[in-house]
Design an enzyme around this catalytic site. Sequence first.
Site, PDB file in Angstrom:
ATOM      1  N   SER A 179      39.721  38.592  32.496  1.00 48.50           N
ATOM      2  CA  SER A 179      39.488  39.757  33.338  1.00 48.50           C
ATOM      3  C   SER A 179      40.461  39.876  34.499  1.00 48.50           C
ATOM      4  O   SER A 179      40.850  40.979  34.874  1.00 48.50           O
ATOM      5  CB  SER A 179      38.054  39.734  33.884  1.00 48.50           C
ATOM      6  OG  SER A 179      37.138  39.832  32.828  1.00 48.50           O
ATOM      7  N   HIS A 231      38.222  39.624  39.186  1.00 48.19           N
ATOM      8  CA  HIS A 231      38.619  41.019  39.066  1.00 48.19           C
ATOM      9  C   HIS A 231      39.437  41.456  40.272  1.00 48.19           C
ATOM     10  O   HIS A 231      40.520  42.047  40.135  1.00 48.19           O
ATOM     11  CB  HIS A 231      37.380  41.916  38.951  1.00 48.19           C
ATOM     12  CG  HIS A 231      36.541  41.655  37.752  1.00 48.19           C
ATOM     13  ND1 HIS A 231      35.310  42.249  37.556  1.00 48.19           N
ATOM     14  CD2 HIS A 231      36.739  40.849  36.679  1.00 48.19           C
ATOM     15  CE1 HIS A 231      34.793  41.846  36.413  1.00 48.19           C
ATOM     16  NE2 HIS A 231      35.633  40.980  35.867  1.00 48.19           N
TER      17      HIS A 231
END
Length: 319
Positions: A179, A231
């Site tokens: 991610s 993220h």
Amino acid sequence: MANRDVETGEKQNRGTNSNNNYFYDESSIETHWTSWLVPAIVVANLAVFIAVMFVNDCPKKINGPNKACVARFLGRFSFQPLRENPLFGPSSSTLEKMGAMEWRKVVHEHQGWRLITCMWLHAGIIHLLTNMLSLIFIGIRLEQQFGFIRVGLIYLISGLGGSILSSLFLQESISVGASGALFGLLGAMLSELLTNWTMYANKAAALFTLLFIIAINLGLGLLPRVDNFAHIGGFITGFCLGFILLVRPQYGWERSRTNASLTRRKYSMYQYVLFIVAAVVLVVGLTVGSVMLFKGENGNKHCKWCHRLSCFPTSKWTC
């Protein structure tokens, strides 16, 4: 999405992929690259997941009717019980053995390589498919436009940035997933839009669409058991790299340089400024983050509210 605590070139004519250029002014685009790196990364992630499940060998380690492996017909490739891993994947101990990011091992056992290897591991088949579909959707377009070298650098460096920030704030759980790298590509898409603003025919539509996608994905990171720090770290890193690696000559420069009566700079002044600022922020950020990490610093001590960025408690769930 990054999961934690799992229990946590060859060129071709531009008309070939015209659908990917909806927001571009087509007259400003000359060529595309053939995308092969992104598909190769997808294949590599699939291969790694198969290898992890082979090592996991659930039937050999779990016995009893109340602890049955899921999809036992797969043999040693069957999944851990859903109570242990609801994403249909291996155990936490297997992921840790195969290179998951774990703060104590990175800092106290000097296993810094885990900051990179965790990018290639996934908590389960659902986690894997979600990330790989996102990578195909985001990465192929970027690779077609900018080539495999620049996209590969953004992917790897953003993944590293996401791992560093995650390990500074999440020190009681393991973390795996691509991610950080994926959000790096999203960040690079945003900075590429800003620095190459004149090349877009539908500027507002492109900006709104991209900001909407980013907001939705960051919002999902507020859910439990999702590593939103990976993220955020990956996004910021990719955002800076976009200003550095994805700069294009300003619109009309190619035509102006063939006309002796016109003298137009290849890049605008704002592109130079963004390049310098992004380079400084990137180098300082990665350096400071790495030093803090290997000194054993806990990011939560320096930012009391930051833990809410990765999991926001509500009446529906606890963090």
